[in-house]
Each structure stands twice: as structure tokens, then as C-alpha cells.
Design a protein around this motif. Structure first.
Motif, PDB file in Angstrom:
ATOM      1  N   TYR A   1      31.461   4.558 -71.255  1.00 11.08           N
ATOM      2  CA  TYR A   1      32.273   3.453 -71.768  1.00 11.08           C
ATOM      3  C   TYR A   1      31.606   2.093 -71.600  1.00 11.08           C
ATOM      4  N   GLN A   2      30.279   2.136 -71.336  1.00 16.76           N
ATOM      5  CA  GLN A   2      29.440   0.928 -71.293  1.00 16.76           C
ATOM      6  C   GLN A   2      29.967  -0.126 -70.308  1.00 16.76           C
TER       7      GLN A   2
ATOM      8  N   THR B   1      39.010  -1.024 -79.588  1.00 17.73           N
ATOM      9  CA  THR B   1      37.876  -1.810 -79.123  1.00 17.73           C
ATOM     10  C   THR B   1      38.388  -3.034 -78.379  1.00 17.73           C
TER      11      THR B   1
ATOM     12  N   LYS C   1      39.279   2.429 -75.003  1.00 19.17           N
ATOM     13  CA  LYS C   1      38.220   3.035 -75.808  1.00 19.17           C
ATOM     14  C   LYS C   1      38.495   4.515 -76.062  1.00 19.17           C
ATOM     15  N   LYS C   2      39.051   5.193 -75.050  1.00 21.21           N
ATOM     16  CA  LYS C   2      39.363   6.602 -75.238  1.00 21.21           C
ATOM     17  C   LYS C   2      40.456   6.793 -76.276  1.00 21.21           C
TER      18      LYS C   2
ATOM     19  N   ASN D   1      39.232  -0.664 -69.982  1.00 25.94           N
ATOM     20  CA  ASN D   1      38.270  -0.350 -71.037  1.00 25.94           C
ATOM     21  C   ASN D   1      38.245   1.144 -71.318  1.00 25.94           C
TER      22      ASN D   1
END
Length: 361
Positions: free
Chosen positions: A339-340, A179, A174-175, A170
Motif C-alpha cells: 500500500y506504498q 485513492t 486502497k483495499k 490508507n
């Protein structure tokens, strides 16, 4: 009851490890002593505490435990490791939460996930002071995939949601502006390294969030190439934001610490002895240590000795003293929140108990 290292429900690994049968040789029986001698009057040592552990089949995560077993550091602390459950980390986290196991070797993210789920975990000794997950891509895509963003529309393999490999996949995606589950397809593969390797080799997935010994096997056989080489200090700095991280630890629950503080202390001490041996030894010596013990060698099945030496040499810089690093915690907690990966942050005091291995910067 014979002691085994075994997979969790639903996950079948290639071997069952029977520790009691081939563990470190017991100390020789003392010579008979004359009545009244110091030896005759010595207080008998109490029976060993029997401990069960959970872990993913990860060399980075497990090496200290394997060395501790092979060198009998657990025995020196009057502990018998009777069972190590190997499998997918999400399943293992549930087993520790359910109090089926009191101790486990886990990636950072599992501590806050468990705590926020109502199970107050504590890290008690750090087993690896960096992140371990590289992003590997199957060789057939080498001309097409040059950056993480190029993975758009592809299948990315992880062990499962909430795992360390899932967490870092993730982060990388994401970085790079992607998504997960929208721009790429996240595929759950479970915790068996052979299954993960085959998924990449066969093209079931296009990339995997990989750790050792999977990474070395993929690179040595040419099944894939490293898009993110997390063992490289520059890559670690780029993707993690630091040259170190409190990535992995021996974890337990607060109720275990409250009821068995001396056992927790001895478990930590055994791991600290092993970490000291790792830092003081060459990769060649460490390979001999784990390969010459029939049971610890099981975790390197299918790998020849030169590759095991190369593997250990690659990961060796990530081992520390076992102390819990506040800055390393901050690195991991920042990643988890940014990053949740977790619903909210927890504090360093909530995350770990520094009374055993100590706190370091």
C-alpha cells in the motif's frame, strides 16, 4: 528536576503528569545493621538510570509501560522513567531521530520510515501483537455508509501523514478501491484523543482511523459506529491478512544499543514483566492497577471504571510475551510495501534486535 509526562511542541493535552511526586512508593529504608554484617558491607546500589520516552496516547501501545510504572517494574530494573512525551507520532519520530529521546513506543511503520530517512532504528520488544486501528464513522451516516467504498467523497481523520493511523486508513481505503486525497479527503487532526473524538462528534470529519481509548468513547457515547472493527479476529484477518502482526514496539536507535546495551536490556525486561502480568491478570485487575496509581490513571481521564475494564478486556488478547515475531514482521512489511506506506522494504534483521526479547515465529 521534577519528572513529567508532557505533550510535544504545538500539542496541548489536558494534564501534565508529574511522576516523581506520585510515583510508586520507595522501598522502606533498611534497618541499621551491626558493623561487619552482610547488610553493612553490601555494595550500594548505583543511582537509577533516568529514561525519557515518547508515545502516542494509546492504551494498546502504552498499557505495558503503564503497568510497568504502576507495579514499579522499572524501579526493579534500576530505572526511573522521568518523562513521557505524548503527542502526534510523526512529531515524536522526528524527536527520536534528532536524538532528543533515546526510546519511544511506536507503530511498525515508523521503524522503516526512520531507517530509510537515515536514522537506523531497532525494535527491541513488541508491546502489542496486532493492529489497533479501527475505522469509525459518525452515527448520522449509518444509513448511508455500509462499506468502506461508501466513504467516497468524505473527510477521513488521521493523526498525520506517516503515522500508524494514517497507514491503516490508507490500507482500508486502497483495499476498498479508493485513492486517498483523491476519492476522499484525508484530514490531519494531531494526536490529542479529545480533539479526534470531537472532530467526529461535531461532523468536522465523517470517519476516523481510531484506537483506544478513542474507540470505546465513540462507541459508548453513540458518536459513531465501527465500519472496520479491528479488534474482531475475523476483521483483523480480513483487513490485515493474518490473526497477528508485529504492530507496535519499544524502539530505539542503533547508537543507543551500542553505547547502553545494559540499559536497553533492563528496559526490555521491565516491559516483559509487565506483559507477563497483563497476560496473567483479568481486565478488572489491570484496571485497578492503572487506575489506582494517580499518574497512570491520567491516561484514562474522563472514562469511568466499568468502561476502562471493558476497554482492556477488548484489547487484552493482543498482548504477547514481547518477543519479535518474524511472521508478524512479514505481515506488516507486506502491508507497508503493497500500500506504498514506505518507499521500500527493510529486512527483519534491520527492523529489530532480537538479542533482548527474543525472536518468535
Amino acid at each position: 528536576m521534577s519528572a513529567t509526562w508532557r505533550p510535544p511542541l504545538g500539542i496541548v493535552l489536558a494534564t501534565t503528569l508529574v511522576l516523581a511526586a506520585c510515583g510508586p512508593a520507595p522501598a522502606a529504608a533498611p534497618s541499621p545493621s551491626a558493623p561487619g554484617s552482610a547488610a553493612a558491607s553490601a555494595t550500594p546500589r548505583p543511582p537509577k538510570d533516568q529514561v525519557k520516552l515518547t508515545s502516542v496516547l494509546s492504551t494498546e501501545l502504552n498499557l505495558a509501560t503503564l503497568v510497568g510504572y504502576a507495579k514499579d517494574y522499572f524501579g526493579e530494573e534500576n530505572i526511573e522513567v522521568t518523562d513521557i512525551l505524548l503527542g502526534a507520532s510523526g512529531t515524536l519520530r522526528a524527536a527520536v531521530i534528532a536524538k532528543e529521546y533515546d526510546f519511544g513506543l511506536f507503530a511498525f511503520v515508523h521503524d522503516p520510515i526512520a531507517r530509510l530517512a537515515g536514522s537506523p532504528w531497532k525494535a527491541v520488544v513488541a508491546t502489542y501483537d496486532r493492529e489497533i486501528f479501527s475505522l469509525l464513522v459518525r452515527t448520522q451516516l449509518k444509513d448511508k455508509v455500509k462499506t468502506v467504498a461508501d466513504l467516497k467523497g468524505m473527510n477521513i481523520g488521521v493523526t498525520g501523514p506517516g503515522s500508524g493511523s494514517w497507514a491503516m486508513a490508507n490500507v482500508y481505503l486502497k483495499k476498498a478501491g479508493l485513492t486517498p486525497d483523491k476519492d476522499v479527503n484525508i484530514v490531519t487532526l494531531g494526536g490529542d484523543p479529545s480533539v479526534i473524538y470531537t472532530a467526529l462528534q461535531s461532523g468536522k470529519v465523517d470517519a476516523i482511523s481510531s484506537w483506544e481509548p478513542i474507540t470505546s468513547r465513540v462507541l459508548e457515547t453513540g458518536a459513531g459506529f465501527a465500519l472496520v472493527s479491528i479488534w474482531d479476529p475475523k476483521a483483523h484477518q480480513e483487513w490485515v491478512g493474518s490473526d497477528h502482526a508485529l504492530g507496535f514496539a519499544l524502539m530505539t536507535r542503533e547508537d543507543v544499543i551500542a553505547s547502553k546495551p545494559d540499559l536497553v536490556k533492563r528496559m526490555v525486561t521491565a516491559h516483559q514483566k509487565a506483559l507477563a502480568f497483563i497476560k496473567a491478570s483479568t481486565a478488572d485487575t489491570l484496571a485497578d492497577t492503572v487506575l489506582k496509581n494517580a499518574k497512570t490513571a491520567e491516561q484514562f481521564a474522563g472514562l469511568d471504571r466499568p468502561l476502562v475494564v471493558k476497554l482492556i478486556d477488548r484489547i487484552k488478547p493482543g498482548y504477547g510475551t514481547g518477543c519479535l515475531s518474524k511472521s508478524g514482521f512479514d505481515v506488516e512489511m507486506n502491508i507497508a510495501v503493497t500500500y506504498q506506506l514506505t518507499k521500500q522494504a527493510i529486512t527483519f534483521a534491520e527492523f529489530g534486535d532480537t538479542r533482548y526479547a527474543g525472536e518468535c515465529p
